[in-house]
Write a protein that holds these residues in place. Structure first.
Motif, short mmCIF file in Angstrom:
data_model
loop_
_atom_site.label_atom_id
_atom_site.label_comp_id
_atom_site.label_asym_id
_atom_site.label_seq_id
_atom_site.Cartn_x
_atom_site.Cartn_y
_atom_site.Cartn_z
N PHE A 1 36.38 61.87 44.71
CA PHE A 1 36.95 61.98 46.05
C PHE A 1 37.78 60.76 46.39
O PHE A 1 38.90 60.88 46.92
N LEU A 2 37.28 59.57 46.10
CA LEU A 2 38.05 58.35 46.38
C LEU A 2 39.36 58.34 45.60
O LEU A 2 40.41 57.94 46.11
N LYS A 3 39.31 58.81 44.34
CA LYS A 3 40.54 58.88 43.54
C LYS A 3 41.53 59.86 44.16
O LYS A 3 42.73 59.60 44.22
N ALA A 4 41.01 60.99 44.61
CA ALA A 4 41.89 62.00 45.22
C ALA A 4 42.54 61.46 46.48
O ALA A 4 43.73 61.68 46.73
N MET A 5 41.78 60.75 47.30
CA MET A 5 42.34 60.20 48.53
C MET A 5 43.38 59.12 48.22
O MET A 5 44.41 59.01 48.89
N GLY A 6 43.13 58.35 47.15
CA GLY A 6 44.10 57.32 46.77
C GLY A 6 45.40 57.93 46.28
O GLY A 6 46.49 57.46 46.63
N SER A 7 45.30 59.01 45.51
CA SER A 7 46.51 59.64 44.99
C SER A 7 47.32 60.32 46.08
O SER A 7 48.52 60.54 45.94
N LYS A 8 46.67 60.66 47.19
CA LYS A 8 47.35 61.31 48.31
C LYS A 8 47.83 60.31 49.35
O LYS A 8 48.37 60.70 50.38
N GLY A 9 47.59 59.03 49.09
CA GLY A 9 48.03 58.02 50.04
C GLY A 9 47.24 58.04 51.33
O GLY A 9 47.75 57.65 52.38
N ARG A 10 45.96 58.48 51.27
CA ARG A 10 45.14 58.57 52.48
C ARG A 10 44.13 57.44 52.58
O ARG A 10 43.16 57.53 53.32
N ARG A 11 44.30 56.35 51.87
CA ARG A 11 43.33 55.27 51.87
C ARG A 11 43.61 54.24 52.96
O ARG A 11 43.03 53.15 52.97
N ASP A 12 44.50 54.57 53.90
CA ASP A 12 44.77 53.65 55.00
C ASP A 12 43.71 53.73 56.10
O ASP A 12 43.69 52.90 57.00
N LEU A 13 42.84 54.73 56.02
CA LEU A 13 41.79 54.92 57.02
C LEU A 13 40.42 54.66 56.40
O LEU A 13 40.23 54.85 55.20
N PRO A 14 39.44 54.24 57.22
CA PRO A 14 38.07 54.12 56.70
C PRO A 14 37.58 55.46 56.17
O PRO A 14 37.95 56.52 56.69
N VAL A 15 36.74 55.41 55.15
CA VAL A 15 36.21 56.63 54.54
C VAL A 15 34.69 56.63 54.68
O VAL A 15 34.01 55.65 54.34
N ILE A 16 34.15 57.73 55.19
CA ILE A 16 32.71 57.92 55.26
C ILE A 16 32.37 59.19 54.48
O ILE A 16 33.27 59.93 54.06
N ALA A 17 31.11 59.44 54.28
CA ALA A 17 30.71 60.63 53.53
C ALA A 17 29.35 61.12 54.03
O ALA A 17 28.59 60.38 54.65
N THR A 18 29.09 62.37 53.76
CA THR A 18 27.75 62.92 53.98
C THR A 18 27.06 63.04 52.62
O THR A 18 27.70 62.92 51.57
N GLY A 19 25.79 63.30 52.64
CA GLY A 19 25.04 63.50 51.41
C GLY A 19 23.66 64.05 51.73
O GLY A 19 23.09 63.73 52.78
N HIS A 20 23.14 64.86 50.84
CA HIS A 20 21.79 65.40 51.02
C HIS A 20 21.10 65.33 49.67
O HIS A 20 21.14 66.25 48.86
N PHE A 21 20.49 64.18 49.41
CA PHE A 21 19.83 63.96 48.13
C PHE A 21 18.79 62.85 48.28
O PHE A 21 18.69 62.19 49.31
N TYR A 22 18.03 62.63 47.21
CA TYR A 22 16.91 61.70 47.18
C TYR A 22 17.38 60.43 46.46
O TYR A 22 17.71 60.46 45.29
#
Length: 411
Positions: free
Chosen positions: A167-188
């Motif tokens: 996901f971080l690579k995809a956002m970088g390739s799209k030039g979307r890394r100018d904003l903070p990035v957060i994520a969800t997750g459901h795991f142990y």
């Protein structure tokens, strides 16, 4: 921007035979009031919205009532909901096209393209400053990772790391890394604190589903986690937190603190996290408070419980468990205890027997060994494990009589 993080509502949960509609409505109304008071730009629900894949009608009604109340209480708030392992991903996503028109975004499944590859970019969701309408951060809406979504040959921990990195690579390739990035997750996560027993998170035996959250990129400003019921921080970099469950899901969780996290994310991506506490409508109590008591001790403690009042609906009565020490079976004790509790202001859940001394365990049963055991052998084995002694002669006699009656009926 400000974000409220909640998780593990388990709507529709039945607690030892008691439905929890009143309790869960109380929590959701509190959450609406909290949204109104703190005015977040977004609310994240990190999985296990429901307790099962086929929740009762009243649970779904509570869910949609919350959505209505929350959006009315704070116009413009964005609500992000991802599926947990208890949820049906398809069922959760079914109303997504309609709810999306009202700033409510549902992520139940990981979408795939025509070639069968996961469409990671489609899980990117811009979140906006509620007052200005400007994009303030990018949220990667990662639902619970199911076996069908894992790249071939990867374990769940390996697959999760791969997804978060991709996901971080995809956002970088799209030039979307100018904003903070957060994520969800459901795991142990590997360092999460859990109950040693009686947990209801459905963890994999042996901990094979544990994820070392420290291997995830520190470029995430915040990871909003669900699945583990105890609210806790499991990583400072990236900042990864479990919001904890809305209500205790077992008596082992009776000392857990409940509530939601408030996250304030600065334009540079730094996150400030604070806790907003919630007191459930019903508490959990044990007789005795610690350890176990003799039958006479249990009777004494029951007498001290508050009595029911004629005008009391029982809405706030606590749930009660009893742990009794028994040297030998007392078949009538449970019935006696239930009768004694008829006039007490509690919701009785269970009574468990505890032994003074741990019994010497029998050798583990193999399939071949099991085939050679008679019903009486099994009864002897179970009794010895429970009471560290052999089956009493009178009880053995009754057991043999019962076996003979069954045999006669089968002839």
């Amino acid at each position: 921007m400000k974000i409220l993080h909640t998780a593990d509502w388990h709507l529709g949960n039945i607690f030892h035979g008691h439905d929890r509609e009143t309790e869960q409505r109380h929590f959701l109304l509190w959450l609406v009031d909290t949204i109104r008071l703190y005015a977040p730009d977004a609310v994240i629900v990190a999985g296990d919205v429901f307790d099962s894949s086929n929740p009762p009608v009243w649970a779904e009604a509570l869910y949609y009532d919350f959505i209505r109340r929350a959006t009315e209480a704070l116009p413009g708030v964005e609500i992000v909901i991802v599926a947990g392992n208890h949820d049906s991903p398809r069922r959760l996503e079914a109303p997504a096209p309609l709810l999306g028109l009202h700033n409510i975004y549902i992520r139940g499944c990981i979408p795939h393209d025509r070639d069968g590859m996961p469409n990671i970019e489609s899980l990117a969701l811009p979140l906006h400053d509620r007052e200005t309408g400007h994009e303030a951060c990018i949220c990667w809406t990662m639902p619970f990772l199911r076996a069908a979504d894992m790249p071939e040959g990867m374990t769940q921990p390996e697959a999760l790391k791969w997804y978060y990195d991709q996901f971080l690579k995809a956002m970088g390739s799209k030039g979307r890394r100018d904003l903070p990035v957060i994520a969800t997750g459901h795991f142990y996560t590997s360092n999460a604190e859990i109950c040693a027993n009686e947990h209801s998170e459905r963890l994999v035996v042996g901990g094979q589903d544990r994820v070392d959250v420290s291997v995830l990129s520190a470029e995430y400003s915040y990871i909003a986690l669900g699945h583990i019921h105890k609210a806790q921080c499991v990583s400072s970099r990236p900042a990864a937190y479990y919001a904890g469950s809305a209500l205790p899901m077992s008596f082992s969780e009776k000392r857990y603190e409940h509530g939601v996290n408030l996250i304030e994310i600065a334009p540079d991506g730094s996150a400030r996290i604070s806790r907003i506490s919630y007191e459930p409508l019903r508490s959990l109590i044990s007789i005795p408070q610690n350890g176990s008591a003799s039958p006479d001790g249990v009777r004494y403690e029951i007498e001290k419980l508050p009595s029911r009042k004629s005008d009391d609906t029982g809405m706030k009565w606590p749930y009660l468990e009893i742990r009794v020490t028994q040297e030998q079976p007392e078949p009538g004790l449970l019935s006696e205890v239930s009768n004694l509790l008829q006039t007490k202001a509690v919701h009785f859940c269970r009574m468990t027997a505890v032994q003074h001394n741990a019994p010497e365990r029998e050798p583990e049963l193999t399939v071949e060994r099991l085939k050679t055991l008679s019903p009486l052998d099994m009864a002897q084995r179970v009794y010895k494990e429970m009471y560290s002694d052999y089956l009493p002669e009178e009880m053995e006699k009754r057991f043999r009589t019962a076996l003979e009656e069954v045999a006669d009926e089968e002839r």
